[in-house]
Scaffold this active site. Structure first.
Site, mmCIF file in Angstrom:
data_model
loop_
_atom_site.group_PDB
_atom_site.id
_atom_site.type_symbol
_atom_site.label_atom_id
_atom_site.label_comp_id
_atom_site.label_asym_id
_atom_site.label_seq_id
_atom_site.Cartn_x
_atom_site.Cartn_y
_atom_site.Cartn_z
ATOM 1 N N ASP A 61 5.594 -2.104 3.924
ATOM 2 C CA ASP A 61 6.226 -3.304 3.386
ATOM 3 C C ASP A 61 7.520 -2.889 2.703
ATOM 4 O OD1 ASP A 61 4.110 -5.171 4.062
ATOM 5 O OD2 ASP A 61 2.924 -4.158 2.535
ATOM 6 N N LYS A 102 -10.711 -0.672 -0.503
ATOM 7 C CA LYS A 102 -10.062 -1.314 0.640
ATOM 8 C C LYS A 102 -10.811 -0.981 1.928
ATOM 9 C CE LYS A 102 -5.655 -1.394 1.148
ATOM 10 N NZ LYS A 102 -4.222 -1.002 1.248
ATOM 11 N N ASP A 122 1.188 -0.222 8.130
ATOM 12 C CA ASP A 122 2.568 -0.687 8.129
ATOM 13 C C ASP A 122 3.218 -0.364 6.787
ATOM 14 O OD1 ASP A 122 1.282 -2.425 6.475
ATOM 15 O OD2 ASP A 122 1.951 -4.254 7.471
ATOM 16 N N ASP A 162 7.443 -4.387 7.856
ATOM 17 C CA ASP A 162 7.658 -5.762 7.404
ATOM 18 C C ASP A 162 8.861 -5.737 6.467
ATOM 19 O OD1 ASP A 162 5.504 -6.558 8.843
ATOM 20 O OD2 ASP A 162 4.240 -7.088 7.138
ATOM 21 N N TYR A 166 -11.721 -8.302 3.967
ATOM 22 C CA TYR A 166 -10.341 -7.879 3.725
ATOM 23 C C TYR A 166 -9.424 -8.696 4.626
ATOM 24 C CZ TYR A 166 -6.358 -4.795 2.851
ATOM 25 O OH TYR A 166 -5.132 -4.295 2.479
ATOM 26 N N SER A 192 0.819 -1.219 0.000
ATOM 27 C CA SER A 192 0.000 0.000 0.000
ATOM 28 C C SER A 192 0.850 1.265 0.000
ATOM 29 C CB SER A 192 -0.939 -0.003 1.215
ATOM 30 O OG SER A 192 -0.197 -0.002 2.426
#
Length: 704
Positions: free
Chosen positions: A115, A229, A113, A168, A238, A102
């Site tokens: 990624d 989303k 978060d 992450d 989701y 995202s």
């Protein structure tokens, strides 16, 4: 980026053949004034819903990424020197940080978060250098909290928070000995001489970049994706891990709609999204471009060659080589739920276009606990919050398998709807949470008196949970069933009142007597407060694998009562026993799920103390048609009420060390058990009652 996108759109309009996608657009129509007005209203709604982060938080994220990037560069330089390479190579040694998900797509919200992917040289490996050395470096940083390595995941990852922002972090070791600052991941050559885990790690970035390249208007794509989303989270669909759709799945679906309607604005795209996918003929795949195949030898999604791919129910194919199905977790049960929600979205969007509804109606939350009458509950407990995070992550990753197993063992007639939200009782101090699954009969499948025994199904699930390699004392779980009336109030949204169906007197008695106490919380809390004379916590011995109810015990006529017994162990457990019976009312058909046997922890011995005693206690569940009235359940049945104690009352007594009340509760549980045996042994006409003994199930007819 806006300029390049604009030029691309102009070129596409001049030459329709250059439109991206596997098929030509469905429509080249642009927005009307009404569409522009609805888009403005939609964007205003998204802002007011708090889906955009402020400038201060955006700046903080950039600083965090910069700091992590510096940490991984220093880490690689240290390793290069430690491994004995020349000073020149040490000076050139580098690692590059990429983002995906995202954040890379530009649709992240506050507290989301990030990624990230770290790309390093060939001599820096994942197993030791990344998960050991870098893990140790991060563990020493004050800014780093909640550090959790997950090396055995499908995509190995380091999870942590850096100054409060969730990260992450993946790692990919590539063939070059020096990674340049401007390293390009889009080239197919980056996949040379790498393993499958590295390919999966790289594909997050490669897929995100491909999506942005293949959509005709990036800003319209972002607004639409942000909207859908949010809608998916409000409607409970989701969650990739639970068997629904995750971030990349929604991005690919939205991107495909953008390709089909290249000149549409977000309000149009949202409406067209539901219109397209309510009519989509699954398992026809959704693809943004043709599937690419080259000579690198990696497996690609191809149901003609790969038998496993033929079983995928909702294939959504990634656009970067090697093309994969990003939605392989979707099952028949979750696909049904997704399609129901698509139908809901399509209906509301039609009303919005006719000015009969506004955007608020589209984002109305799905009232899960109002949609079902029976639920499976997976309760999870651990010694502390850190252990709970690890334990919960493992169990949550296996919940999809429980859904699949129930579908398999009941031939698809018993449908299980896993809800991707976790709940915890704010009044209980120990580390715990719970997941709920709605149960219903497949529409149109009516067979009077049909029963499903899922004890073996739950046992199989528990054995798989027991394979967790990082298990610690205190990690327990229970699988139980509850009725809608037993669902605790704290699971409901603030301001939404818990439903209370109208019942006459004898129905109210049955509801009051139909309470299942979850054994795991009782046991864990007692372990915290019950100690021996030296102040040491006394651990309960594992419950032996035995029948949940004594041999020869019959069943009361109401097929959904659960009485309570106290297990014979040093620390008293309050657990449920089976009271499953066949309803004889001709007014409707019922499905009974037999009580699962108490299952010991795979980590505990039958003869030694162990804090890892896990329970699988699925109560007798009666599933009537969702359209049937609650009053029809027992209108012609004789009801015998068994007193029970609400779980929260019991836990409060434990927490307060109120021994007087605890003794009263234990006495009540014992008397309930005695009353249950007495009632069941003299009940007339209960044919087909299940009796349990040493994991065997025998039928018997009780006569006067």
């Amino acid at each position: 980026m806006a300029g390049s996108v604009g030029k691309g759109r102009a070129a596409l309009r001049a030459s329709p053949k250059r439109y991206s996608g596997t098929d030509p657009p469905l429509s080249l129509a642009g927005p009307t004034l009404a569409d522009l007005q609805r888009t403005a209203e939609l964007e205003k709604f998204l802002v007011e819903a708090g889906l955009y982060e402020g400038k201060e938080e955006s700046a903080k994220r950039e600083d965090v990424l910069s700091d992590i990037g510096q940490i991984v560069k220093e880490w690689v330089k240290q390793l290069t020197s430690k491994k004995g390479y020349a000073d020149q190579l040490v000076e050139q040694a580098n690692a590059v940080l990429f983002t995906f998900g995202s954040y890379r797509l530009g649709v992240h919200g506050p507290e989301a978060d990030i990624d990230t992917l770290c790309v390093g040289p060939s001599y820096v490996n994942r197993e030791e250098d990344f998960f050991v050395t870098l893990h140790g470096i991060l563990a020493e940083k004050e800014e780093v909290t909640e550090l959790q390595p997950v090396p055995d995941a499908h995509v190995p990852v380091l999870k942590f928070k850096f100054r409060g922002i969730s990260i992450d972090l993946l790692y990919a070791s590539l063939s070059p000995s020096v990674i340049p600052v401007d390293f390009d991941l889009s080239q197919g050559s980056v996949l040379c001489d790498v393993d499958e885990a590295t390919v999966r790690s790289l594909n997050g970035c490669r897929v995100a970049d491909q999506i942005l390249r293949l959509v005709p208007n990036v800003e319209n794509f972002r607004t639409t994706l942000r909207c859908l989303k949010y809608w998916a989270k409000r409607r409970g669909v989701y969650s990739n891990i639970t068997g629904f759709l995750g971030g990349v799945n929604w991005a690919l679906l939205v991107a495909r709609v953008c390709q089909l309607y290249p000149n549409a604005v977000p309000s149009m795209l949202v409406s067209r999204f539901f219109r397209v996918f309510t009519q989509w003929q699954w398992p026809n795949p959704v693809m943004l471009c043709a599937i690419e195949n080259n000579d690198l030898g990696f497996s690609i999604w191809d149901p003609r060659k790969n038998p496993r791919d033929r079983n995928h129910l909702m294939p959504i194919i990634t656009p970067a080589y090697p093309c994969m199905n990003s939605s392989y977790n979707v099952s028949s049960s979750t696909l049904r739920v997704i399609m129901e929600q698509f139908q809901f979205g399509n209906k509301i969007c039609q009303e919005i276009e006719l000015n009969k509804a506004n955007w608020n109606a589209l984002f109305e939350p799905f009232h899960f606990f109002e949609a079902y009458r029976k639920f499976l509950v997976v309760d999870i407990v651990a010694e502390n919050d850190d252990d709970l995070r690890l334990w919960k992550g493992w169990i949550e990753s296996r919940l999809r398998q429980l859904t699949l197993k129930i579908d398999r063992d009941t031939k698809g007639i018993l449908q299980c709807h896993p809800y991707p939200c976790e709940y915890s009782d704010p009044t209980i101090e120990c580390a715990h949470c719970a997941f709920y699954m709605g149960l219903s009969r497949k529409q149109g499948s009516k067979k009077h008196g049909q029963q499903f025994d899922i004890r073996g199904t739950v046992d199989e699930f528990m054995r798989e949970i027991g394979m967790y390699s990082l298990w610690k004392p205190g990690m327990d779980l229970a699988v139980t069933h509850v009725h809608r009336e037993q669902v605790p109030s704290y699971v409901f949204e603030q301001g939404y009142k818990k439903p209370c169906p109208t019942m006459h007197a004898n129905q109210q008695e049955q509801s009051d007597g139909d309470v299942t106490l979850s054994p795991y919380l009782d046991s864990q809390l007692k372990r915290k407060y019950d100690s021996d004379g030296d102040g040491h916590v006394e651990l309960c011995k594992s419950v032996k694998r035995a029948s949940a109810s004594p041999p020869g015990v019959g069943t009361p006529p109401h097929g959904n009562s659960v009485s309570n017994v106290v297990c014979d162990s040093p620390v008293k457990f309050v657990s449920s026993v089976v009271c499953s019976g066949s309803l004889t009312s001709p007014s409707h058909d019922d499905i009974n799920l037999e009580q699962a046997q108490l299952t010991t922890s795979p980590y505990g011995s039958e003869d030694t103390s162990a804090s890892g005693t896990s329970f699988a206690a699925v109560g007798a569940v009666v599933l009537a048609d969702e359209s049937s009235k609650l009053g029809n359940l027992t209108s012609d049945l004789e009801v015998n009420t068994i007193q029970t104690m609400p779980l929260h009352t019991y836990l409060e007594c434990v927490a307060q060390k109120d021994e007087t009340k605890l003794e009263e509760i234990r006495s009540l549980a014992s008397s309930n058990c005695a009353e249950f045996v007495e009632l069941s042994s003299c009940r007339e006409g209960d044919a087909g009652v299940k009796l349990h003994s040493n994991q065997r199930c025998q039928k018997s007819e009780l006569r006067t």
